[in-house]
Design a protein around this motif. Structure first.
Motif, mmCIF file in Angstrom:
data_model
loop_
_atom_site.group_PDB
_atom_site.id
_atom_site.type_symbol
_atom_site.label_atom_id
_atom_site.label_comp_id
_atom_site.label_asym_id
_atom_site.label_seq_id
_atom_site.Cartn_x
_atom_site.Cartn_y
_atom_site.Cartn_z
ATOM 1 N N PHE A 167 -24.435 56.267 -14.506
ATOM 2 C CA PHE A 167 -23.154 55.781 -14.998
ATOM 3 C C PHE A 167 -23.369 55.038 -16.321
ATOM 4 N N ASP A 168 -22.306 54.909 -17.078
ATOM 5 C CA ASP A 168 -22.355 54.206 -18.360
ATOM 6 C C ASP A 168 -22.925 52.788 -18.191
ATOM 7 N N LYS A 169 -23.575 52.291 -19.225
ATOM 8 C CA LYS A 169 -24.188 50.960 -19.173
ATOM 9 C C LYS A 169 -23.208 49.836 -19.525
ATOM 10 N N LYS A 170 -21.941 50.153 -19.678
ATOM 11 C CA LYS A 170 -20.948 49.139 -20.012
ATOM 12 C C LYS A 170 -20.869 48.065 -18.914
ATOM 13 N N PRO A 171 -20.435 46.854 -19.268
ATOM 14 C CA PRO A 171 -20.335 45.782 -18.264
ATOM 15 C C PRO A 171 -19.255 46.021 -17.214
ATOM 16 N N LEU A 172 -18.254 46.844 -17.539
ATOM 17 C CA LEU A 172 -17.229 47.252 -16.578
ATOM 18 C C LEU A 172 -17.032 48.757 -16.684
ATOM 19 N N LEU A 173 -16.812 49.403 -15.548
ATOM 20 C CA LEU A 173 -16.593 50.849 -15.507
ATOM 21 C C LEU A 173 -15.192 51.144 -14.972
ATOM 22 N N ARG A 174 -14.767 52.383 -15.134
ATOM 23 C CA ARG A 174 -13.473 52.797 -14.594
ATOM 24 C C ARG A 174 -13.448 52.550 -13.087
ATOM 25 N N GLN B 180 -12.570 48.349 -7.929
ATOM 26 C CA GLN B 180 -11.251 48.003 -8.448
ATOM 27 C C GLN B 180 -10.946 46.525 -8.233
ATOM 28 N N PRO B 181 -9.920 45.997 -8.910
ATOM 29 C CA PRO B 181 -9.564 44.585 -8.755
ATOM 30 C C PRO B 181 -9.373 44.195 -7.289
ATOM 31 N N MET B 182 -9.945 43.042 -6.946
ATOM 32 C CA MET B 182 -9.885 42.436 -5.613
ATOM 33 C C MET B 182 -10.658 43.236 -4.572
ATOM 34 N N GLY B 183 -11.526 44.137 -5.020
ATOM 35 C CA GLY B 183 -12.344 44.917 -4.091
ATOM 36 C C GLY B 183 -13.491 44.091 -3.519
ATOM 37 N N VAL B 184 -14.118 44.638 -2.471
ATOM 38 C CA VAL B 184 -15.179 43.927 -1.741
ATOM 39 C C VAL B 184 -16.396 44.825 -1.599
ATOM 40 N N VAL B 185 -17.567 44.285 -1.926
ATOM 41 C CA VAL B 185 -18.824 45.022 -1.771
ATOM 42 C C VAL B 185 -19.769 44.185 -0.917
ATOM 43 N N THR B 186 -20.359 44.790 0.109
ATOM 44 C CA THR B 186 -21.383 44.108 0.899
ATOM 45 C C THR B 186 -22.750 44.642 0.492
ATOM 46 N N ALA B 187 -23.760 43.774 0.539
ATOM 47 C CA ALA B 187 -25.123 44.154 0.152
ATOM 48 C C ALA B 187 -26.095 43.704 1.235
ATOM 49 N N CYS B 188 -26.908 44.640 1.720
ATOM 50 C CA CYS B 188 -27.828 44.294 2.811
ATOM 51 C C CYS B 188 -29.248 44.794 2.589
ATOM 52 N N GLY B 189 -29.544 45.405 1.432
ATOM 53 C CA GLY B 189 -30.884 45.950 1.224
ATOM 54 C C GLY B 189 -31.328 45.840 -0.209
ATOM 55 N N ASN B 190 -32.636 45.978 -0.414
ATOM 56 C CA ASN B 190 -33.170 45.907 -1.775
ATOM 57 C C ASN B 190 -34.329 46.876 -1.987
ATOM 58 N N THR C 229 -23.110 41.408 -15.876
ATOM 59 C CA THR C 229 -22.346 40.284 -16.412
ATOM 60 C C THR C 229 -21.462 39.740 -15.290
ATOM 61 N N VAL C 230 -20.771 38.673 -15.558
ATOM 62 C CA VAL C 230 -19.842 38.114 -14.565
ATOM 63 C C VAL C 230 -18.483 38.803 -14.625
ATOM 64 N N PHE C 231 -18.301 39.761 -15.531
ATOM 65 C CA PHE C 231 -16.989 40.368 -15.738
ATOM 66 C C PHE C 231 -16.372 40.971 -14.467
ATOM 67 N N PRO C 232 -17.144 41.724 -13.635
ATOM 68 C CA PRO C 232 -16.510 42.269 -12.428
ATOM 69 C C PRO C 232 -15.957 41.175 -11.511
ATOM 70 N N PHE C 233 -16.627 40.033 -11.490
ATOM 71 C CA PHE C 233 -16.233 38.957 -10.581
ATOM 72 C C PHE C 233 -15.082 38.126 -11.161
ATOM 73 N N ILE C 234 -15.091 37.900 -12.480
ATOM 74 C CA ILE C 234 -14.048 37.079 -13.098
ATOM 75 C C ILE C 234 -12.822 37.914 -13.482
ATOM 76 N N LEU C 235 -13.054 39.043 -14.170
ATOM 77 C CA LEU C 235 -11.921 39.821 -14.689
ATOM 78 C C LEU C 235 -11.246 40.673 -13.618
ATOM 79 N N ARG C 236 -12.019 41.093 -12.598
ATOM 80 C CA ARG C 236 -11.430 41.922 -11.535
ATOM 81 C C ARG C 236 -11.360 41.221 -10.186
ATOM 82 N N GLY C 237 -11.989 40.079 -10.064
ATOM 83 C CA GLY C 237 -11.952 39.368 -8.783
ATOM 84 C C GLY C 237 -12.729 40.068 -7.681
#
Length: 333
Positions: free
Chosen positions: A210-217, A240-250, A259-267
């Protein structure tokens, strides 16, 4: 016969001349650590953490010889707790089991009472181990995600979808009415993922590029990520805005370059899932759901049953990324 003299088979990993050797050995209950509940193990299951322990990973297991197995289900033989009585069917997953406490790859375990959950009435023992830590982790992820995201909100993406946590997440989410997009690096597993309930398949290489931009479609209402790294980064950036992602592995990487943009600009909300020390009240809630409304109709399709003698080979396959679904060990064979 005294309990401490009972002999049993166990899959033991030992350090010899700088190498780690795996063998099936005879042990006695007296060799087990102290604990409140002695359990005869009927089934266990293979997890990635077990494969690491069986390979001498000191970040998982400090001292050897050791018996891995973070999952176990069986019957109580003896108990110092009023909660558990002989012949009770019980489950033990995570905490320190199979890490620095001898685990489910032995025919007996002895553990603290606070690690033990009674087997729900609607599950048999084999089903409990098909679910196991992987299913519990998937259930915890779905529980947190479903509290904030509904099926009508949009597509839910699941990474590592042919693995234990991923496959069960796909199954549970599909059963709950979500439209699931499964990410996999295995082109050959499309039919398998569709059978689990995935509506769309996204190849790992596609999302990694995917594109390296800080926010994607915006593509997803939420996600269940099991691998970390650039895939988790791009899931977050494409949520998308107000979406939820869970993370359990690495397994891909523990690092995120965001960047913080997904968390601040899209919540967007990112929720970490740690099944190892998850509170017991939530464990019992998730196990109850997994035994009833969340029980995947395709549960048996996510499982391969093996014997203790076949375990060594399966560990190598798991480390090479060549296993799919759940591998359950029948300790009675």
């Amino acid at each position: 016969m005294k309990l401490n003299t009972i002999a049993f088979k166990a899959f033991v990993v030992e350090e010899k001349d700088g190498a780690y050797v795996r063998e099936i050995k005879m042990r006695t209950v007296n060799d087990l650590p102290e604990g409140d509940v002695l359990i005869k193990v009927h089934y266990s299951a293979l997890n990635y953490k077990d494969a690491l322990s069986a390979s001498g990973n000191k970040g998982v297991t400090r001292n050897y010889p050791h018996t891995p197995g973070v999952d176990a289900v069986g019957t109580v033989v003896a108990s110092n707790s009023e909660t558990f009585r002989p012949d009770d069917k019980v489950i033990v997953t995570s905490y320190d089991l199979g890490m620095n406490t001898d685990g489910g790859f032995g025919e007996y375990i002895r553990v603290p009472k606070d690690w033990v959950v009674k087997l729900p009435e609607n599950l048999d023992m084999k089903e409990a181990m098909i679910i196991g830590t992987a299913g519990l982790t998937a259930g915890m992820s779905v529980l947190r995600l479903s509290q904030l995201t509904k099926p009508e909100d949009g597509k839910i993406v699941v990474s590592g979808a042919t693995g234990g946590v991923g496959a069960l997440s796909v199954s549970i989410l599909s059963k709950l009415g979500y439209t699931v997009v499964a990410i996999t690096g295995k082109e050959s597993e499309r039919d398998y993922l569709h059978k689990l309930g995935a509506k769309e398949i996204l190849l790992r290489g596609e999302i990694e590029n995917f594109d390296k931009k800080p926010l994607l479609r915006p593509l997803f209402a939420g996600g269940v990520d099991t691998v970390g790294g650039v895939i988790l980064e791009n899931i977050i950036k494409a949520t998308q805005p107000m979406g939820v992602v869970t993370a359990c592995g690495n397994v891909a990487s523990p690092k995120l370059e965001l960047t913080v943009f997904p968390f601040i600009l899209r919540g967007v909300t990112l929720i970490g899932i740690d099944s190892q020390d998850y509170p017991m009240a939530y464990r019992e809630q998730v196990w109850k759901k997994l035994s009833k409304d969340w029980k995947p109709e395709t549960l048996g399709d996510t499982c391969t049953v093996i014997t203790l003698k076949e375990l060594d080979e399966k560990i190598d396959l798991m480390l090479a990324g060549k296993l799919k679904g759940r591998t359950v060990i029948d300790m009675g064979v």
